[in-house]
Design a protein around this motif. Structure first.
Motif, PDB file in Angstrom:
ATOM      1  N   ALA A  51       0.819  -1.203   0.000  1.00  0.00           N
ATOM      2  CA  ALA A  51       0.000   0.000   0.000  1.00  0.00           C
ATOM      3  C   ALA A  51       0.858   1.260   0.000  1.00  0.00           C
ATOM      4  O   ALA A  51       0.558   2.241  -0.697  1.00  0.00           O
ATOM      5  CB  ALA A  51      -0.941  -0.006   1.202  1.00  0.00           C
ATOM      6  N   LEU A  52       1.932   1.256   0.775  1.00  0.00           N
ATOM      7  CA  LEU A  52       2.824   2.412   0.822  1.00  0.00           C
ATOM      8  C   LEU A  52       3.570   2.585  -0.491  1.00  0.00           C
ATOM      9  O   LEU A  52       3.773   3.717  -0.965  1.00  0.00           O
ATOM     10  CB  LEU A  52       3.821   2.262   1.974  1.00  0.00           C
ATOM     11  N   GLU A  53       3.977   1.477  -1.099  1.00  0.00           N
ATOM     12  CA  GLU A  53       4.655   1.536  -2.391  1.00  0.00           C
ATOM     13  C   GLU A  53       3.726   2.156  -3.435  1.00  0.00           C
ATOM     14  O   GLU A  53       4.141   3.009  -4.234  1.00  0.00           O
ATOM     15  CB  GLU A  53       5.076   0.137  -2.829  1.00  0.00           C
ATOM     16  N   THR A  54       2.465   1.745  -3.408  1.00  0.00           N
ATOM     17  CA  THR A  54       1.478   2.291  -4.333  1.00  0.00           C
ATOM     18  C   THR A  54       1.275   3.784  -4.091  1.00  0.00           C
ATOM     19  O   THR A  54       1.249   4.587  -5.033  1.00  0.00           O
ATOM     20  CB  THR A  54       0.138   1.557  -4.180  1.00  0.00           C
ATOM     21  N   ALA A  55       1.135   4.152  -2.827  1.00  0.00           N
ATOM     22  CA  ALA A  55       0.945   5.559  -2.487  1.00  0.00           C
ATOM     23  C   ALA A  55       2.149   6.401  -2.907  1.00  0.00           C
ATOM     24  O   ALA A  55       1.998   7.526  -3.390  1.00  0.00           O
ATOM     25  CB  ALA A  55       0.703   5.710  -0.986  1.00  0.00           C
ATOM     26  N   GLY A  56       3.333   5.850  -2.727  1.00  0.00           N
ATOM     27  CA  GLY A  56       4.542   6.595  -3.060  1.00  0.00           C
ATOM     28  C   GLY A  56       4.695   6.873  -4.536  1.00  0.00           C
ATOM     29  O   GLY A  56       5.241   7.906  -4.932  1.00  0.00           O
ATOM     30  N   SER A  57       4.195   5.961  -5.373  1.00  0.00           N
ATOM     31  CA  SER A  57       4.369   6.107  -6.819  1.00  0.00           C
ATOM     32  C   SER A  57       3.171   6.755  -7.507  1.00  0.00           C
ATOM     33  O   SER A  57       3.237   7.081  -8.689  1.00  0.00           O
ATOM     34  CB  SER A  57       4.632   4.733  -7.446  1.00  0.00           C
ATOM     35  N   VAL A  63      -0.376  13.032   0.436  1.00  0.00           N
ATOM     36  CA  VAL A  63      -0.164  12.742   1.857  1.00  0.00           C
ATOM     37  C   VAL A  63      -0.760  11.372   2.164  1.00  0.00           C
ATOM     38  O   VAL A  63      -1.766  10.981   1.568  1.00  0.00           O
ATOM     39  CB  VAL A  63      -0.843  13.808   2.759  1.00  0.00           C
ATOM     40  N   VAL A  64      -0.123  10.646   3.075  1.00  0.00           N
ATOM     41  CA  VAL A  64      -0.641   9.357   3.530  1.00  0.00           C
ATOM     42  C   VAL A  64      -1.038   9.476   4.996  1.00  0.00           C
ATOM     43  O   VAL A  64      -0.281  10.013   5.810  1.00  0.00           O
ATOM     44  CB  VAL A  64       0.416   8.240   3.373  1.00  0.00           C
ATOM     45  N   LYS A 109      10.541   2.225   4.811  1.00  0.00           N
ATOM     46  CA  LYS A 109       9.668   2.635   3.716  1.00  0.00           C
ATOM     47  C   LYS A 109       8.930   3.927   4.069  1.00  0.00           C
ATOM     48  O   LYS A 109       8.785   4.826   3.231  1.00  0.00           O
ATOM     49  CB  LYS A 109       8.670   1.517   3.408  1.00  0.00           C
ATOM     50  N   ILE A 110       8.465   4.026   5.312  1.00  0.00           N
ATOM     51  CA  ILE A 110       7.773   5.244   5.766  1.00  0.00           C
ATOM     52  C   ILE A 110       8.730   6.436   5.732  1.00  0.00           C
ATOM     53  O   ILE A 110       8.385   7.517   5.253  1.00  0.00           O
ATOM     54  CB  ILE A 110       7.203   5.041   7.180  1.00  0.00           C
ATOM     55  N   ALA A 111       9.944   6.216   6.240  1.00  0.00           N
ATOM     56  CA  ALA A 111      10.927   7.309   6.281  1.00  0.00           C
ATOM     57  C   ALA A 111      11.329   7.754   4.884  1.00  0.00           C
ATOM     58  O   ALA A 111      11.533   8.944   4.639  1.00  0.00           O
ATOM     59  CB  ALA A 111      12.151   6.879   7.080  1.00  0.00           C
ATOM     60  N   HIS A 112      11.443   6.808   3.952  1.00  0.00           N
ATOM     61  CA  HIS A 112      11.925   7.124   2.606  1.00  0.00           C
ATOM     62  C   HIS A 112      10.800   7.457   1.636  1.00  0.00           C
ATOM     63  O   HIS A 112      11.088   7.859   0.500  1.00  0.00           O
ATOM     64  CB  HIS A 112      12.742   5.950   2.053  1.00  0.00           C
ATOM     65  N   LEU A 113       9.566   7.290   2.057  1.00  0.00           N
ATOM     66  CA  LEU A 113       8.451   7.609   1.173  1.00  0.00           C
ATOM     67  C   LEU A 113       8.504   9.088   0.797  1.00  0.00           C
ATOM     68  O   LEU A 113       8.680   9.941   1.678  1.00  0.00           O
ATOM     69  CB  LEU A 113       7.127   7.289   1.874  1.00  0.00           C
ATOM     70  N   PRO A 114       8.340   9.431  -0.477  1.00  0.00           N
ATOM     71  CA  PRO A 114       8.420  10.845  -0.870  1.00  0.00           C
ATOM     72  C   PRO A 114       7.178  11.642  -0.539  1.00  0.00           C
ATOM     73  O   PRO A 114       7.025  12.771  -1.014  1.00  0.00           O
ATOM     74  CB  PRO A 114       8.632  10.750  -2.392  1.00  0.00           C
ATOM     75  N   LYS A 115       6.294  11.085   0.275  1.00  0.00           N
ATOM     76  CA  LYS A 115       5.080  11.766   0.719  1.00  0.00           C
ATOM     77  C   LYS A 115       5.055  11.758   2.247  1.00  0.00           C
ATOM     78  O   LYS A 115       5.445  10.762   2.867  1.00  0.00           O
ATOM     79  CB  LYS A 115       3.818  11.046   0.205  1.00  0.00           C
ATOM     80  N   PRO A 220       4.285  19.099  -4.396  1.00  0.00           N
ATOM     81  CA  PRO A 220       4.729  17.732  -4.100  1.00  0.00           C
ATOM     82  C   PRO A 220       6.241  17.577  -4.197  1.00  0.00           C
ATOM     83  O   PRO A 220       6.844  16.808  -3.451  1.00  0.00           O
ATOM     84  CB  PRO A 220       3.997  16.878  -5.136  1.00  0.00           C
ATOM     85  N   LEU A 221       6.852  18.306  -5.110  1.00  0.00           N
ATOM     86  CA  LEU A 221       8.310  18.245  -5.230  1.00  0.00           C
ATOM     87  C   LEU A 221       8.968  18.812  -3.983  1.00  0.00           C
ATOM     88  O   LEU A 221       9.937  18.246  -3.460  1.00  0.00           O
ATOM     89  CB  LEU A 221       8.774  19.019  -6.461  1.00  0.00           C
ATOM     90  N   THR A 222       8.439  19.937  -3.493  1.00  0.00           N
ATOM     91  CA  THR A 222       9.004  20.563  -2.299  1.00  0.00           C
ATOM     92  C   THR A 222       8.873  19.653  -1.088  1.00  0.00           C
ATOM     93  O   THR A 222       9.802  19.538  -0.278  1.00  0.00           O
ATOM     94  CB  THR A 222       8.307  21.903  -2.027  1.00  0.00           C
ATOM     95  N   LEU A 223       7.728  18.986  -0.957  1.00  0.00           N
ATOM     96  CA  LEU A 223       7.541  18.057   0.155  1.00  0.00           C
ATOM     97  C   LEU A 223       8.538  16.899   0.067  1.00  0.00           C
ATOM     98  O   LEU A 223       9.110  16.477   1.079  1.00  0.00           O
ATOM     99  CB  LEU A 223       6.112  17.512   0.151  1.00  0.00           C
ATOM    100  N   LYS A 224       8.744  16.388  -1.135  1.00  0.00           N
ATOM    101  CA  LYS A 224       9.697  15.285  -1.333  1.00  0.00           C
ATOM    102  C   LYS A 224      11.106  15.718  -0.961  1.00  0.00           C
ATOM    103  O   LYS A 224      11.821  15.023  -0.226  1.00  0.00           O
ATOM    104  CB  LYS A 224       9.653  14.827  -2.791  1.00  0.00           C
TER     105      LYS A 224
END
Length: 276
Positions: A51-57, A63-64, A109-115, A220-224
């Motif tokens: 689910a996190l992988e899907t959200a990240g891409s 936001v998650v 995965k949570i720490a590295h998620l771009p969201k 979204p880029l700034t958040l990443k």
């Protein structure tokens, strides 16, 4: 404010399972659905990873939010599942290693998620469940929520939860939790640094959605860029952190969204983000 969504079956998404998902207004809500304990079994952790992988891409996700069904947020690892493997020829070593590696990968995965990831906590978050809360970028809980790392009480020090808790809470408070195994209330958790806000249960989803919608309105880029930079600089020396952060800001200034945001500010208009 992002609307509060119900869990509906959508194309390509299962209506049942250990993790439910729903997307509205750029906010992906992931709900642990393994009551009553919402234990982090292998199946639950694998489902959450997917689910996190899907959200990240997914570019539609900004936001998650990580929530849970039932009266407990999460009781941590599934001790019954782990105990059954003590009968394995290796006394469970391979399964224990698989469990701990998967759990570590989940937290990374949570720490590295771009969201950004917000924990929405209502109830007890214990052991790896507390680790899950501590691993999220923000955490908002009800005034009846409780937290603990009780492994020491059963002869199993919460070593992996310690990694996240010791980075979220102040050092001595983290050691207090780990050494005593005692449960702390929401107010103490906020004092320790584990959660950002405490709200009455009836307002939890509303407050979380407000936070999520405010964050989702940003580039979204700034958040990443910002989330990655935060976690990279946090363990650097002061000199290294400033050198690194300065390079990040230069690259950020060259981004299209930065030019748009600054221009919109000077022109007194709302920016239009492209994520570039």
């Amino acid at each position: 404010m992002a609307e509060v969504v119900s869990f509906k079956k959508v194309a390509g998404e299962a209506a049942e399972g250990p993790v439910l998902s729903a997307l509205a207004n750029g906010v992906m809500r992931l709900t642990l659905n393994n009551p009553p304990a919402n234990a982090l079994s292998i199946a639950t952790m694998e489902a959450l990873m997917v689910a996190l992988e899907t959200a990240g891409s997914d570019p539609d996700v900004r936001v998650v939010v990580l929530a849970a069904s039932g009266k407990l947020f999460s009781a941590g690892h599934d001790l019954k599942e782990m105990t059954t493997h003590r009968a394995d020829p290796d006394r469970g070593r391979a399964f224990f290693e698989k469990t701990m590696r998967l759990c570590a990968d989940l937290m990374l995965k949570i720490a590295h998620l771009p969201k950004p990831v917000i924990a929405e906590v209502d109830g007890l978050a214990t052991a790896a469940g507390c680790q899950l809360v501590a691993s999220c970028d923000l955490a908002i809980c009800t005034d009846t929520s409780t937290f603990c790392t009780p492994g020491v009480n059963i002869g199993l020090f919460c070593s992996t939860p310690m990694v996240a808790v010791s980075r979220a809470a102040h050092r001595k408070q983290a050691m207090e939790m780990l050494l005593t195994g005692e449960t702390i209330d929401a107010s103490t958790a906020k004092d320790f640094g584990l959660v950002n806000r405490i709200v009455p249960r009836q307002y939890l989803a509303q407050v979380v959605d407000k936070y999520a919608s405010v964050i989702a309105s940003k580039s979204p880029l700034t958040l990443k860029i910002g989330k990655e930079a935060f976690y990279r600089q946090i363990d650097m020396s002061l000199e290294e952190a400033y050198d690194y952060a300065a390079r990040v800001m230069v690259d950020n200034m060259l981004a299209r969204d930065a030019a748009e945001g600054i221009g919109a500010f000077l022109d007194k208009r709302h920016p239009t983000w492209t994520g570039e």
